[in-house]
Design a protein around this motif. Structure first.
Motif, PDB file in Angstrom:
ATOM      1  N   PHE A 195      40.155  64.121  64.143  1.00 11.84           N
ATOM      2  CA  PHE A 195      39.230  63.462  65.067  1.00 11.84           C
ATOM      3  C   PHE A 195      38.085  62.775  64.337  1.00 11.84           C
ATOM      4  O   PHE A 195      37.016  62.548  64.906  1.00 11.84           O
ATOM      5  CB  PHE A 195      38.635  64.481  66.045  1.00 11.84           C
ATOM      6  CG  PHE A 195      39.635  65.168  66.926  1.00 11.84           C
ATOM      7  CD1 PHE A 195      40.879  64.611  67.172  1.00 11.84           C
ATOM      8  CD2 PHE A 195      39.325  66.383  67.512  1.00 11.84           C
ATOM      9  CE1 PHE A 195      41.798  65.253  67.988  1.00 11.84           C
ATOM     10  CE2 PHE A 195      40.235  67.041  68.328  1.00 11.84           C
ATOM     11  CZ  PHE A 195      41.473  66.482  68.575  1.00 11.84           C
ATOM     12  N   LEU A 209      45.428  61.327  71.884  1.00 13.00           N
ATOM     13  CA  LEU A 209      45.303  62.260  70.769  1.00 13.00           C
ATOM     14  C   LEU A 209      46.044  63.550  71.097  1.00 13.00           C
ATOM     15  O   LEU A 209      45.886  64.098  72.192  1.00 13.00           O
ATOM     16  CB  LEU A 209      43.830  62.600  70.507  1.00 13.00           C
ATOM     17  CG  LEU A 209      42.894  61.475  70.066  1.00 13.00           C
ATOM     18  CD1 LEU A 209      41.444  61.921  70.206  1.00 13.00           C
ATOM     19  CD2 LEU A 209      43.181  61.066  68.635  1.00 13.00           C
ATOM     20  N   GLN A 211      46.781  67.339  69.080  1.00 17.82           N
ATOM     21  CA  GLN A 211      46.393  68.100  67.897  1.00 17.82           C
ATOM     22  C   GLN A 211      46.561  69.586  68.185  1.00 17.82           C
ATOM     23  O   GLN A 211      46.280  70.052  69.294  1.00 17.82           O
ATOM     24  CB  GLN A 211      44.915  67.815  67.570  1.00 17.82           C
ATOM     25  CG  GLN A 211      44.382  68.509  66.355  1.00 17.82           C
ATOM     26  CD  GLN A 211      44.855  67.865  65.063  1.00 17.82           C
ATOM     27  OE1 GLN A 211      44.776  66.650  64.903  1.00 17.82           O
ATOM     28  NE2 GLN A 211      45.342  68.675  64.153  1.00 17.82           N
ATOM     29  N   PRO A 223      34.386  66.086  66.764  1.00 11.51           N
ATOM     30  CA  PRO A 223      35.315  65.223  67.504  1.00 11.51           C
ATOM     31  C   PRO A 223      34.736  63.810  67.688  1.00 11.51           C
ATOM     32  O   PRO A 223      34.588  63.302  68.798  1.00 11.51           O
ATOM     33  CB  PRO A 223      35.472  65.956  68.842  1.00 11.51           C
ATOM     34  CG  PRO A 223      34.169  66.651  69.034  1.00 11.51           C
ATOM     35  CD  PRO A 223      33.694  67.040  67.646  1.00 11.51           C
ATOM     36  N   LEU A 226      36.263  60.580  69.788  1.00 17.28           N
ATOM     37  CA  LEU A 226      36.102  60.472  71.233  1.00 17.28           C
ATOM     38  C   LEU A 226      34.809  59.754  71.580  1.00 17.28           C
ATOM     39  O   LEU A 226      34.772  58.912  72.493  1.00 17.28           O
ATOM     40  CB  LEU A 226      36.135  61.858  71.871  1.00 17.28           C
ATOM     41  CG  LEU A 226      37.455  62.623  71.741  1.00 17.28           C
ATOM     42  CD1 LEU A 226      37.303  64.020  72.313  1.00 17.28           C
ATOM     43  CD2 LEU A 226      38.573  61.879  72.439  1.00 17.28           C
ATOM     44  N   GLU A 237      42.532  59.963  75.865  1.00 21.13           N
ATOM     45  CA  GLU A 237      43.111  61.194  76.400  1.00 21.13           C
ATOM     46  C   GLU A 237      43.360  62.150  75.238  1.00 21.13           C
ATOM     47  O   GLU A 237      43.985  61.779  74.238  1.00 21.13           O
ATOM     48  CB  GLU A 237      44.415  60.908  77.149  1.00 21.13           C
ATOM     49  CG  GLU A 237      45.072  62.162  77.697  1.00 21.13           C
ATOM     50  CD  GLU A 237      46.122  61.871  78.762  1.00 21.13           C
ATOM     51  OE1 GLU A 237      47.060  62.665  78.886  1.00 21.13           O
ATOM     52  OE2 GLU A 237      45.991  60.853  79.473  1.00 21.13           O
ATOM     53  N   LEU A 238      42.906  63.385  75.386  1.00 17.59           N
ATOM     54  CA  LEU A 238      42.997  64.374  74.322  1.00 17.59           C
ATOM     55  C   LEU A 238      43.818  65.577  74.776  1.00 17.59           C
ATOM     56  O   LEU A 238      43.579  66.127  75.848  1.00 17.59           O
ATOM     57  CB  LEU A 238      41.592  64.844  73.920  1.00 17.59           C
ATOM     58  CG  LEU A 238      41.498  66.105  73.049  1.00 17.59           C
ATOM     59  CD1 LEU A 238      42.156  65.869  71.693  1.00 17.59           C
ATOM     60  CD2 LEU A 238      40.048  66.532  72.884  1.00 17.59           C
ATOM     61  N   HIS A 239      44.771  65.987  73.919  1.00 11.87           N
ATOM     62  CA  HIS A 239      45.520  67.226  74.126  1.00 11.87           C
ATOM     63  C   HIS A 239      45.305  68.090  72.891  1.00 11.87           C
ATOM     64  O   HIS A 239      45.829  67.798  71.809  1.00 11.87           O
ATOM     65  CB  HIS A 239      47.008  66.931  74.322  1.00 11.87           C
ATOM     66  CG  HIS A 239      47.308  66.182  75.577  1.00 11.87           C
ATOM     67  ND1 HIS A 239      47.801  66.775  76.720  1.00 11.87           N
ATOM     68  CD2 HIS A 239      47.154  64.864  75.872  1.00 11.87           C
ATOM     69  CE1 HIS A 239      47.952  65.869  77.669  1.00 11.87           C
ATOM     70  NE2 HIS A 239      47.561  64.697  77.175  1.00 11.87           N
ATOM     71  N   LEU A 240      44.508  69.150  73.038  1.00 15.21           N
ATOM     72  CA  LEU A 240      44.245  70.089  71.954  1.00 15.21           C
ATOM     73  C   LEU A 240      44.994  71.378  72.257  1.00 15.21           C
ATOM     74  O   LEU A 240      44.623  72.114  73.179  1.00 15.21           O
ATOM     75  CB  LEU A 240      42.747  70.347  71.811  1.00 15.21           C
ATOM     76  CG  LEU A 240      42.342  71.304  70.684  1.00 15.21           C
ATOM     77  CD1 LEU A 240      42.775  70.756  69.323  1.00 15.21           C
ATOM     78  CD2 LEU A 240      40.830  71.534  70.694  1.00 15.21           C
TER      79      LEU A 240
END
Length: 271
Positions: A195, A209, A211, A223, A226, A237-240
């Motif tokens: 990030f 994203l 991760q 991060p 973002l 759009e973030l997928h952690l």
């Protein structure tokens, strides 16, 4: 042009597209879980196209990882491209120039653990993995080449996205930080690429994203990317995921990160 012989690749390589006068050349090496291409002397594209009549007029440049020591076409390239093609996207796997490594396969494999350790130390110290200039240049060249030849592959040159993994994600980030407007992708997906702050040029593409939090090459401190996209007024759009490690590609690990591709597809279809 014919692809160099790669008998150890479990998935047959499609005929390579040569983007420059130099002939594509590489060495194929079988690692424990996958075959990789290394000592790449000239970039090439491996096209994976949808069935005739089932294309959606869109395309994705897939940029695999490999720490710039190799190109992980067997894990983060051809299988991903095949999934995209089945969904109607013209997919092109970029085989970019890599850093030179020992031509002896056994010596190369013995040196890999130390190489990964050094990469992890670099991320811990600097917060990111430095991009390899020739690989970034090849990513830019691929965008230009594909847009010029879009009609040959039946896609709209304005609907060309980038999907990058690890080192390939660093190429994608460097691309949008440096690219002229004509070279900018219309969407950007970064899979386990960290990030780190990236100030994108205009027109800024929407960002996806994915991760894993337990990735040893993931710097958890900032991060920043973002915030960079938010300041640019563009969607992100973030997928952690809790688990997944590094380099999971399409491998099944009984973790929620197994489903990143479905999330990406759902996001990409709506762009």
């Amino acid at each position: 042009m014919k692809t160099p012989a790669s008998p150890s690749l479990p998935m047959a390589l499609p005929a390579a597209i040569q983007m420059a006068p130099e002939a594509s050349a590489w060495q194929c090496t079988q690692l424990e879980r996958e075959a990789v291409l290394r000592n790449v002397g000239a970039a090439a594209l491996l096209p994976v196209l949808p069935p005739v009549g089932r294309g959606n007029g869109r395309a994705v440049l897939v940029v695999p990882g490999g720490g710039f020591l190799f190109v992980a076409v067997d894990n983060e390239g051809l299988p991903v491209a095949q999934r995209l093609a089945e969904a109607g996207y013209a997919a092109f796997v970029l085989v970019y120039r890599t850093q030179p490594t020992d031509v002896d396969d056994r010596a190369f494999q013995r040196a890999l653990p130390l190489a990964w350790q050094r990469l992890a130390e670099q991320v811990a110290a600097d917060g990111d993995l430095a991009a390899h200039g020739p690989a970034v240049d090849d990513t830019r060249t691929a965008m230009r080449w594909l847009r010029t030849h879009a009609a040959d592959f039946a896609f709209d040159p304005a609907r060309l996205g980038v999907l990058g993994f690890s080192a390939g994600a660093r190429c994608g980030r460097a691309l949008v930080a440096q690219a002229a407007p004509a070279d900018m992708p219309d969407s950007l997906a970064l899979i386990y690429g960290g990030f780190a702050g990236t100030v994108p040029r205009s027109p800024v593409p929407p960002l996806f994203l994915a991760q894993a939090a337990d990735d040893p090459l993931f710097d958890r401190r900032h991060p920043d990317i973002l915030d960079d996209w938010r300041r640019a007024g563009q969607r992100a759009e973030l997928h952690l995921y809790e688990r997944g490690g590094h380099g999971f590609g399409l491998r099944t690990q009984d973790a929620t990160s197994d489903h990143w591709f479905d999330a990406y597809r759902a996001w990409l279809d709506r762009q």
